[in-house]
Design an enzyme around this catalytic site. Structure first.
Site, mmCIF file in Angstrom:
data_model
loop_
_atom_site.group_PDB
_atom_site.id
_atom_site.type_symbol
_atom_site.label_atom_id
_atom_site.label_comp_id
_atom_site.label_asym_id
_atom_site.label_seq_id
_atom_site.Cartn_x
_atom_site.Cartn_y
_atom_site.Cartn_z
ATOM 1 N N GLY A 29 0.807 -1.224 0.000
ATOM 2 C CA GLY A 29 0.000 0.000 0.000
ATOM 3 C C GLY A 29 0.833 1.264 0.000
ATOM 4 C CG HIS A 32 5.185 4.658 -5.116
ATOM 5 N ND1 HIS A 32 5.696 3.862 -6.119
ATOM 6 C CD2 HIS A 32 5.645 4.113 -3.943
ATOM 7 C CE1 HIS A 32 6.452 2.914 -5.598
ATOM 8 N NE2 HIS A 32 6.427 3.025 -4.280
ATOM 9 C CG HIS A 35 3.042 0.476 -5.405
ATOM 10 N ND1 HIS A 35 3.233 1.573 -4.607
ATOM 11 C CD2 HIS A 35 3.598 -0.568 -4.748
ATOM 12 C CE1 HIS A 35 3.876 1.214 -3.517
ATOM 13 N NE2 HIS A 35 4.118 -0.078 -3.565
ATOM 14 C CD GLN A 59 7.241 -8.001 3.793
ATOM 15 O OE1 GLN A 59 6.430 -8.838 3.390
ATOM 16 N NE2 GLN A 59 7.758 -7.091 2.973
ATOM 17 N N GLY A 145 8.511 -5.559 -8.826
ATOM 18 C CA GLY A 145 9.391 -4.503 -9.316
ATOM 19 C C GLY A 145 10.864 -4.873 -9.193
ATOM 20 C CD GLN A 146 16.009 -3.811 -12.516
ATOM 21 O OE1 GLN A 146 15.579 -3.708 -13.659
ATOM 22 N NE2 GLN A 146 17.154 -3.259 -12.131
ATOM 23 C CG MET A 182 8.829 6.895 -7.796
ATOM 24 S SD MET A 182 7.424 6.827 -8.886
ATOM 25 C CE MET A 182 7.671 8.360 -9.765
HETATM 26 P P1 AMP Z 1 5.917 -2.598 -1.700
HETATM 27 O O1 AMP Z 1 4.569 -1.983 -1.525
HETATM 28 O O2 AMP Z 1 7.050 -1.678 -1.386
HETATM 29 O O3 AMP Z 1 6.027 -3.958 -1.045
HETATM 30 O O4 AMP Z 1 6.070 -2.870 -3.250
HETATM 31 C C1 AMP Z 1 5.131 -3.654 -3.958
HETATM 32 C C2 AMP Z 1 5.694 -3.977 -5.321
HETATM 33 O O5 AMP Z 1 5.950 -2.769 -6.020
HETATM 34 C C3 AMP Z 1 7.038 -4.743 -5.251
HETATM 35 O O6 AMP Z 1 7.072 -5.733 -6.252
HETATM 36 C C4 AMP Z 1 8.042 -3.654 -5.503
HETATM 37 O O7 AMP Z 1 9.244 -4.134 -6.071
HETATM 38 C C5 AMP Z 1 7.285 -2.791 -6.486
HETATM 39 N N1 AMP Z 1 7.861 -1.434 -6.491
HETATM 40 C C6 AMP Z 1 8.115 -0.639 -5.405
HETATM 41 N N2 AMP Z 1 8.697 0.509 -5.790
HETATM 42 C C7 AMP Z 1 8.818 0.436 -7.140
HETATM 43 C C8 AMP Z 1 9.360 1.327 -8.138
HETATM 44 N N3 AMP Z 1 9.898 2.487 -7.827
HETATM 45 N N4 AMP Z 1 9.312 0.912 -9.433
HETATM 46 C C9 AMP Z 1 8.784 -0.285 -9.768
HETATM 47 N N5 AMP Z 1 8.261 -1.161 -8.883
HETATM 48 C C10 AMP Z 1 8.281 -0.798 -7.590
#
Ligand code: AMP
Length: 280
Positions: A29, A32, A35, A59, A145-146, A182
Protein backbone atom coordinates in the site's frame (compact mmCIF):
# COMPACT_ATOMS: atom_id res chain seq x y z
CA UNK A 1 -13.84 -2.73 -8.42
CA UNK A 2 -14.63 -5.44 -5.91
CA UNK A 3 -13.06 -4.75 -2.50
CA UNK A 4 -12.70 -7.50 0.08
CA UNK A 5 -10.75 -8.24 3.25
CA UNK A 6 -11.74 -11.93 3.03
CA UNK A 7 -9.72 -14.76 1.49
CA UNK A 8 -12.82 -16.77 0.58
CA UNK A 9 -14.45 -13.84 -1.27
CA UNK A 10 -11.24 -13.01 -3.17
CA UNK A 11 -10.96 -16.64 -4.28
CA UNK A 12 -14.58 -16.73 -5.35
CA UNK A 13 -14.18 -13.56 -7.42
CA UNK A 14 -11.06 -14.94 -9.05
CA UNK A 15 -12.74 -18.24 -10.06
CA UNK A 16 -16.09 -16.83 -11.17
CA UNK A 17 -14.97 -17.34 -14.78
CA UNK A 18 -12.07 -19.80 -14.99
CA UNK A 19 -11.44 -19.01 -18.67
CA UNK A 20 -10.11 -15.51 -17.81
CA UNK A 21 -6.44 -14.70 -17.17
CA UNK A 22 -5.61 -12.85 -13.96
CA UNK A 23 -2.67 -10.64 -13.03
CA UNK A 24 -1.80 -10.10 -9.36
CA UNK A 25 0.18 -7.16 -7.99
CA UNK A 26 1.13 -7.70 -4.33
CA UNK A 27 1.79 -4.45 -2.43
CA UNK A 28 2.06 -3.02 1.05
CA UNK A 29 0.00 0.00 0.00
CA UNK A 30 0.75 3.74 0.14
CA UNK A 31 0.74 3.40 -3.61
CA UNK A 32 2.92 5.44 -5.96
CA UNK A 33 3.71 5.43 -9.68
CA UNK A 34 6.06 2.45 -9.18
CA UNK A 35 3.18 0.30 -7.96
CA UNK A 36 0.87 1.71 -10.64
CA UNK A 37 3.36 0.80 -13.39
CA UNK A 38 3.01 -2.84 -12.26
CA UNK A 39 -0.79 -2.49 -12.26
CA UNK A 40 -0.73 -1.08 -15.81
CA UNK A 41 1.46 -3.92 -17.04
CA UNK A 42 -0.88 -6.43 -15.36
CA UNK A 43 -3.85 -4.63 -16.93
CA UNK A 44 -2.27 -4.83 -20.40
CA UNK A 45 -1.39 -8.53 -20.08
CA UNK A 46 -4.56 -9.95 -18.50
CA UNK A 47 -8.36 -10.08 -18.63
CA UNK A 48 -8.58 -9.23 -14.93
CA UNK A 49 -6.28 -7.58 -12.36
CA UNK A 50 -6.09 -8.13 -8.62
CA UNK A 51 -4.04 -5.93 -6.28
CA UNK A 52 -3.36 -6.93 -2.70
CA UNK A 53 -2.62 -4.34 -0.03
CA UNK A 54 -1.16 -5.93 3.08
CA UNK A 55 1.56 -4.58 5.37
CA UNK A 56 2.98 -7.96 6.25
CA UNK A 57 4.22 -7.91 9.87
CA UNK A 58 6.37 -11.06 9.50
CA UNK A 59 8.78 -9.38 7.08
CA UNK A 60 9.63 -6.59 9.55
CA UNK A 61 12.17 -7.15 12.36
CA UNK A 62 11.12 -5.92 15.84
CA UNK A 63 13.37 -2.83 15.51
CA UNK A 64 12.03 -1.90 12.06
CA UNK A 65 9.29 0.46 10.92
CA UNK A 66 6.14 -1.73 11.00
CA UNK A 67 4.25 0.60 13.34
CA UNK A 68 5.11 3.76 11.38
CA UNK A 69 4.89 2.29 7.86
CA UNK A 70 2.86 4.85 5.85
CA UNK A 71 -0.76 3.92 5.11
CA UNK A 72 -3.59 5.61 3.22
CA UNK A 73 -6.12 2.99 2.21
CA UNK A 74 -8.71 5.47 0.87
CA UNK A 75 -6.22 7.06 -1.49
CA UNK A 76 -4.94 3.61 -2.52
CA UNK A 77 -8.46 2.49 -3.42
CA UNK A 78 -9.07 5.69 -5.41
CA UNK A 79 -5.89 5.07 -7.40
CA UNK A 80 -6.72 1.41 -8.03
CA UNK A 81 -10.26 2.22 -9.12
CA UNK A 82 -8.87 4.79 -11.59
CA UNK A 83 -6.57 2.10 -13.04
CA UNK A 84 -9.52 -0.20 -13.69
CA UNK A 85 -8.44 -2.82 -11.15
CA UNK A 86 -11.03 -5.59 -10.77
CA UNK A 87 -10.24 -6.93 -7.31
CA UNK A 88 -8.67 -5.20 -4.30
CA UNK A 89 -7.74 -7.76 -1.66
CA UNK A 90 -7.00 -6.05 1.65
CA UNK A 91 -6.82 -8.67 4.39
CA UNK A 92 -6.26 -8.08 8.09
CA UNK A 93 -3.32 -9.67 9.91
CA UNK A 94 -5.80 -12.04 11.61
CA UNK A 95 -7.21 -13.10 8.22
CA UNK A 96 -3.72 -13.95 6.93
CA UNK A 97 -2.25 -15.44 10.11
CA UNK A 98 -5.10 -17.18 11.89
CA UNK A 99 -4.91 -18.89 15.26
CA UNK A 100 -2.34 -21.69 15.28
CA UNK A 101 -0.44 -20.49 12.19
CA UNK A 102 2.94 -22.26 12.12
CA UNK A 103 4.23 -22.68 8.56
CA UNK A 104 7.02 -20.71 6.87
CA UNK A 105 8.74 -20.94 3.50
CA UNK A 106 12.54 -20.91 3.62
CA UNK A 107 14.50 -20.17 0.44
CA UNK A 108 18.04 -21.16 1.35
CA UNK A 109 21.08 -19.62 -0.31
CA UNK A 110 20.08 -16.46 -2.14
CA UNK A 111 18.34 -15.13 0.99
CA UNK A 112 21.57 -15.08 3.00
CA UNK A 113 23.19 -12.16 1.19
CA UNK A 114 22.55 -8.40 0.94
CA UNK A 115 19.01 -7.69 2.24
CA UNK A 116 18.97 -11.11 3.92
CA UNK A 117 22.26 -10.45 5.71
CA UNK A 118 21.04 -7.07 6.98
CA UNK A 119 17.49 -8.25 7.71
CA UNK A 120 17.82 -11.94 8.70
CA UNK A 121 14.12 -12.89 8.92
CA UNK A 122 12.92 -10.60 6.13
CA UNK A 123 12.76 -13.15 3.30
CA UNK A 124 11.08 -15.77 5.52
CA UNK A 125 8.24 -13.30 5.85
CA UNK A 126 8.29 -12.33 2.18
CA UNK A 127 8.43 -15.90 0.82
CA UNK A 128 5.64 -17.05 3.14
CA UNK A 129 3.28 -14.16 2.44
CA UNK A 130 3.89 -14.27 -1.32
CA UNK A 131 3.20 -18.03 -1.33
CA UNK A 132 -0.04 -17.36 0.52
CA UNK A 133 -1.07 -14.58 -1.90
CA UNK A 134 -0.24 -16.76 -4.92
CA UNK A 135 -2.28 -19.60 -3.40
CA UNK A 136 -5.20 -17.31 -2.56
CA UNK A 137 -5.49 -15.59 -5.95
CA UNK A 138 -3.84 -18.23 -8.17
CA UNK A 139 -2.95 -15.58 -10.74
CA UNK A 140 -1.85 -16.41 -14.27
CA UNK A 141 1.01 -13.94 -13.71
CA UNK A 142 2.22 -12.03 -10.63
CA UNK A 143 4.06 -8.72 -11.07
CA UNK A 144 7.03 -7.49 -9.04
CA UNK A 145 9.39 -4.50 -9.32
CA UNK A 146 13.10 -4.67 -10.12
CA UNK A 147 13.47 -2.12 -7.31
CA UNK A 148 13.48 -5.11 -4.92
CA UNK A 149 15.75 -7.21 -7.09
CA UNK A 150 16.71 -9.81 -4.49
CA UNK A 151 13.03 -10.32 -3.72
CA UNK A 152 12.40 -11.14 -7.40
CA UNK A 153 15.23 -13.69 -7.38
CA UNK A 154 13.94 -15.29 -4.17
CA UNK A 155 10.36 -15.45 -5.50
CA UNK A 156 11.39 -16.90 -8.87
CA UNK A 157 13.44 -19.58 -7.06
CA UNK A 158 10.55 -20.41 -4.72
CA UNK A 159 7.94 -20.56 -7.52
CA UNK A 160 10.19 -22.92 -9.52
CA UNK A 161 11.09 -25.09 -6.51
CA UNK A 162 7.50 -25.43 -5.25
CA UNK A 163 5.90 -25.75 -8.73
CA UNK A 164 3.62 -22.80 -8.07
CA UNK A 165 1.41 -22.38 -11.11
CA UNK A 166 1.92 -18.64 -11.78
CA UNK A 167 4.34 -16.78 -14.03
CA UNK A 168 6.51 -14.13 -12.38
CA UNK A 169 7.01 -10.87 -14.28
CA UNK A 170 9.62 -8.31 -13.23
CA UNK A 171 8.98 -4.66 -14.16
CA UNK A 172 11.46 -1.74 -14.37
CA UNK A 173 12.11 0.62 -11.45
CA UNK A 174 10.15 3.89 -11.65
CA UNK A 175 12.13 6.95 -10.59
CA UNK A 176 11.60 10.59 -9.67
CA UNK A 177 13.02 13.10 -12.17
CA UNK A 178 16.32 13.30 -10.23
CA UNK A 179 16.74 9.52 -10.29
CA UNK A 180 15.54 8.62 -6.79
CA UNK A 181 13.68 5.30 -6.98
CA UNK A 182 10.06 5.72 -5.96
CA UNK A 183 9.32 4.12 -2.61
CA UNK A 184 6.63 4.38 0.04
CA UNK A 185 9.49 4.98 2.50
CA UNK A 186 10.49 8.20 0.68
CA UNK A 187 7.62 9.73 2.68
CA UNK A 188 9.85 9.54 5.77
CA UNK A 189 12.47 11.91 4.29
CA UNK A 190 12.77 15.55 5.34
CA UNK A 191 13.51 17.98 2.50
CA UNK A 192 17.27 17.97 3.19
CA UNK A 193 17.21 14.18 3.41
CA UNK A 194 15.24 14.03 0.16
CA UNK A 195 18.10 15.97 -1.51
CA UNK A 196 20.71 13.67 0.04
CA UNK A 197 18.80 10.56 -1.09
CA UNK A 198 19.82 11.16 -4.71
CA UNK A 199 23.23 9.79 -3.70
CA UNK A 200 21.97 6.21 -4.20
CA UNK A 201 21.18 6.78 -7.88
CA UNK A 202 24.39 8.78 -8.36
CA UNK A 203 26.45 5.91 -6.92
CA UNK A 204 24.75 3.43 -9.27
CA UNK A 205 25.45 5.74 -12.21
CA UNK A 206 29.15 5.92 -11.33
CA UNK A 207 29.23 2.11 -11.32
CA UNK A 208 27.51 2.05 -14.71
CA UNK A 209 29.93 4.59 -16.17
CA UNK A 210 32.94 2.67 -14.86
CA UNK A 211 31.60 -0.56 -16.39
CA UNK A 212 30.77 1.20 -19.67
CA UNK A 213 34.37 2.52 -19.77
CA UNK A 214 35.64 -1.04 -19.48
CA UNK A 215 36.47 -1.24 -15.78
CA UNK A 216 36.07 -4.89 -14.73
CA UNK A 217 37.51 -4.96 -11.21
CA UNK A 218 34.55 -5.53 -8.88
CA UNK A 219 36.24 -4.21 -5.75
CA UNK A 220 37.37 -1.08 -7.55
CA UNK A 221 33.79 -0.34 -8.63
CA UNK A 222 32.42 -1.01 -5.13
CA UNK A 223 35.07 1.37 -3.73
CA UNK A 224 34.08 4.13 -6.16
CA UNK A 225 30.42 3.78 -5.11
CA UNK A 226 31.33 3.76 -1.39
CA UNK A 227 33.51 6.86 -1.76
CA UNK A 228 30.74 8.82 -3.42
CA UNK A 229 28.27 7.89 -0.67
CA UNK A 230 30.77 8.74 2.09
CA UNK A 231 30.87 12.28 0.76
CA UNK A 232 27.17 12.71 1.55
CA UNK A 233 26.97 13.74 5.20
CA UNK A 234 23.44 12.41 5.81
CA UNK A 235 24.15 9.00 4.27
CA UNK A 236 25.35 5.87 6.07
CA UNK A 237 26.10 2.73 4.06
CA UNK A 238 24.50 -0.57 5.00
CA UNK A 239 25.91 -2.43 2.00
CA UNK A 240 27.32 -1.70 -1.45
CA UNK A 241 27.46 -4.65 -3.82
CA UNK A 242 28.51 -5.57 -7.33
CA UNK A 243 27.32 -9.11 -7.74
CA UNK A 244 26.39 -11.96 -10.01
CA UNK A 245 22.93 -11.40 -11.42
CA UNK A 246 21.67 -14.89 -10.48
CA UNK A 247 23.46 -15.90 -7.28
CA UNK A 248 24.14 -12.39 -5.92
CA UNK A 249 27.69 -13.48 -5.02
CA UNK A 250 30.12 -10.56 -5.01
CA UNK A 251 32.17 -10.39 -8.21
CA UNK A 252 35.95 -10.01 -8.22
CA UNK A 253 35.88 -9.58 -11.97
CA UNK A 254 32.86 -8.58 -14.03
CA UNK A 255 32.33 -10.57 -17.20
CA UNK A 256 29.24 -9.90 -19.28
CA UNK A 257 26.65 -8.88 -16.65
CA UNK A 258 26.35 -7.71 -13.06
CA UNK A 259 23.94 -6.13 -10.62
CA UNK A 260 25.06 -3.12 -8.64
CA UNK A 261 22.92 -2.78 -5.53
CA UNK A 262 22.99 -0.82 -2.32
CA UNK A 263 21.23 -0.12 0.93
CA UNK A 264 21.89 3.26 2.51
CA UNK A 265 20.46 4.97 5.57
CA UNK A 266 19.53 8.59 4.90
CA UNK A 267 19.05 9.80 8.44
CA UNK A 268 16.90 7.05 9.96
CA UNK A 269 15.35 5.94 6.67
CA UNK A 270 16.81 2.87 4.99
CA UNK A 271 16.64 3.07 1.19
CA UNK A 272 17.60 0.47 -1.43
CA UNK A 273 18.24 0.65 -5.15
CA UNK A 274 19.96 -1.33 -7.89
CA UNK A 275 21.00 -1.32 -11.50
CA UNK A 276 21.51 -4.22 -13.89
CA UNK A 277 24.47 -3.86 -16.23
CA UNK A 278 25.00 -5.97 -19.33
CA UNK A 279 27.79 -5.74 -21.88
CA UNK A 280 26.39 -4.51 -25.19
P1 AMP B 1 5.92 -2.60 -1.70
O1 AMP B 1 4.57 -1.98 -1.53
O2 AMP B 1 7.05 -1.68 -1.39
O3 AMP B 1 6.03 -3.96 -1.04
O4 AMP B 1 6.07 -2.87 -3.25
C1 AMP B 1 5.13 -3.65 -3.96
C2 AMP B 1 5.69 -3.98 -5.32
O5 AMP B 1 5.95 -2.77 -6.02
C3 AMP B 1 7.04 -4.74 -5.25
O6 AMP B 1 7.07 -5.73 -6.25
C4 AMP B 1 8.04 -3.65 -5.50
O7 AMP B 1 9.24 -4.13 -6.07
C5 AMP B 1 7.28 -2.79 -6.49
N1 AMP B 1 7.86 -1.43 -6.49
C6 AMP B 1 8.11 -0.64 -5.40
N2 AMP B 1 8.70 0.51 -5.79
C7 AMP B 1 8.82 0.44 -7.14
C8 AMP B 1 9.36 1.33 -8.14
N3 AMP B 1 9.90 2.49 -7.83
N4 AMP B 1 9.31 0.91 -9.43
C9 AMP B 1 8.78 -0.29 -9.77
N5 AMP B 1 8.26 -1.16 -8.88
C10 AMP B 1 8.28 -0.80 -7.59
Amino acid sequence: MFFTPHIADARKARWEDPTLTWGLVPTMGYLHEGHLSLVRRARADNDRVAVSVFVNPTQFAPDEDLSTYPRDLEQDMRLLRAEGVDLAFVPSVAEMYGKGFQTTIVVQDVTKRLEGASRPSHFLGVATVVTKLLNIIQPTTAYFGQKDIQQTIVIRRMVADLNINSRIAVCPTMRESDGLAMSSRNAYLSSTERQAATVLYKALQTAKHALDRGERNGEHIRRVMRRLIHNERLARIDYVSLADIETLEELDMVETAAVASLAVFIGRTRLIDNLIWREL
